[in-house]
Design a protein around this motif. Sequence first.
Motif, PDB file in Angstrom:
ATOM      1  N   GLU A  93      17.727 -44.033  77.177  1.00 48.32           N
ATOM      2  CA  GLU A  93      16.599 -43.251  76.384  1.00 48.32           C
ATOM      3  C   GLU A  93      15.990 -44.038  75.247  1.00 48.32           C
ATOM      4  O   GLU A  93      14.778 -43.988  75.067  1.00 48.32           O
ATOM      5  N   ASN A  95      10.567 -42.815  87.571  1.00 49.34           N
ATOM      6  CA  ASN A  95      10.750 -42.235  89.043  1.00 49.34           C
ATOM      7  C   ASN A  95       9.632 -42.792  89.819  1.00 49.34           C
ATOM      8  O   ASN A  95       9.849 -42.919  90.801  1.00 49.34           O
ATOM      9  N   THR A 140       7.852 -43.102  80.202  1.00 46.92           N
ATOM     10  CA  THR A 140       8.216 -41.704  80.460  1.00 46.92           C
ATOM     11  C   THR A 140       9.352 -41.742  81.719  1.00 46.92           C
ATOM     12  O   THR A 140       9.131 -42.591  82.645  1.00 46.92           O
ATOM     13  N   LEU A 141       9.923 -40.657  81.875  1.00 45.87           N
ATOM     14  CA  LEU A 141      10.696 -40.402  83.173  1.00 45.87           C
ATOM     15  C   LEU A 141       9.968 -40.410  84.302  1.00 45.87           C
ATOM     16  O   LEU A 141      10.344 -41.004  85.513  1.00 45.87           O
ATOM     17  N   ILE A 152      20.729 -43.453  81.922  1.00 44.68           N
ATOM     18  CA  ILE A 152      19.474 -43.772  81.488  1.00 44.68           C
ATOM     19  C   ILE A 152      19.213 -44.252  79.927  1.00 44.68           C
ATOM     20  O   ILE A 152      19.884 -43.445  79.209  1.00 44.68           O
TER      21      ILE A 152
END
Length: 235
Positions: free
Chosen positions: A104, A118, A113-114, A102
């Motif tokens: 970042e 997702n 955001t994660l 990932i």
Amino acid sequence: MELLETMLRSISAFTLMMLIARILGKSTIAQMTYHDFVAVITLGAITANLAFNNTISIRILLTSLLTFTGIAYLLMFFSMKNRKLRSWFSGKPTVLIQEGKIMESNMRKLKITLDTLNQELRGKNIFNIQEVQYAVLELNGSISVLPKPESQPVTRKDLHLKNQSEPAFPIELIMDGDIIDANLQQNDITREWLHSQIKKKGLSIENVNYAVISSNGNLYFDEYKDQIEHPVDKE
């Protein structure tokens, strides 16, 4: 009379927006890049005023609407002609996951955001982030995903392959007829090698519109002249 005027202005506004949408084309609706987004919001606001704001004359609103339409069309035209301008106006795709890692810093820059990442991956039927080799945020806001080899679905072609190499990220070499020197340098590819590959295909650099090394390592060329007798052009 006031209601009738509002109805006529609303019909005129709707008709004008339909015409503008046809002029700007399908790509504006489908891609919605930075300048497309600004153009759509601005044109929508002007059209809304044209529909019901009786305090502003139709002549002024039409002038404003046609001016912004012209600006949007010119930006689209120059973006098609010049890759650097297209990159500045529309932005660039951003890698969110590279080789399973990932990125970042890229996610912080884009304020992603994660949870959002997702969610987008689940929309691609990927529920485990460790299955992803590459994930790229495209110009239109969608995320393209390349799964890891063991997570890719089996195809008929795969059944005849004994050894499968790990997929790499595609490398674009030529776009709109221009050699992308930055990609050549990053991947230690020389112009001489590229010219030799073009020559092997019986082509000349002037005839190549697009060239890319695909994720499976194959070199693909697209010519300006497609040599298709009956091209399909569906509206």
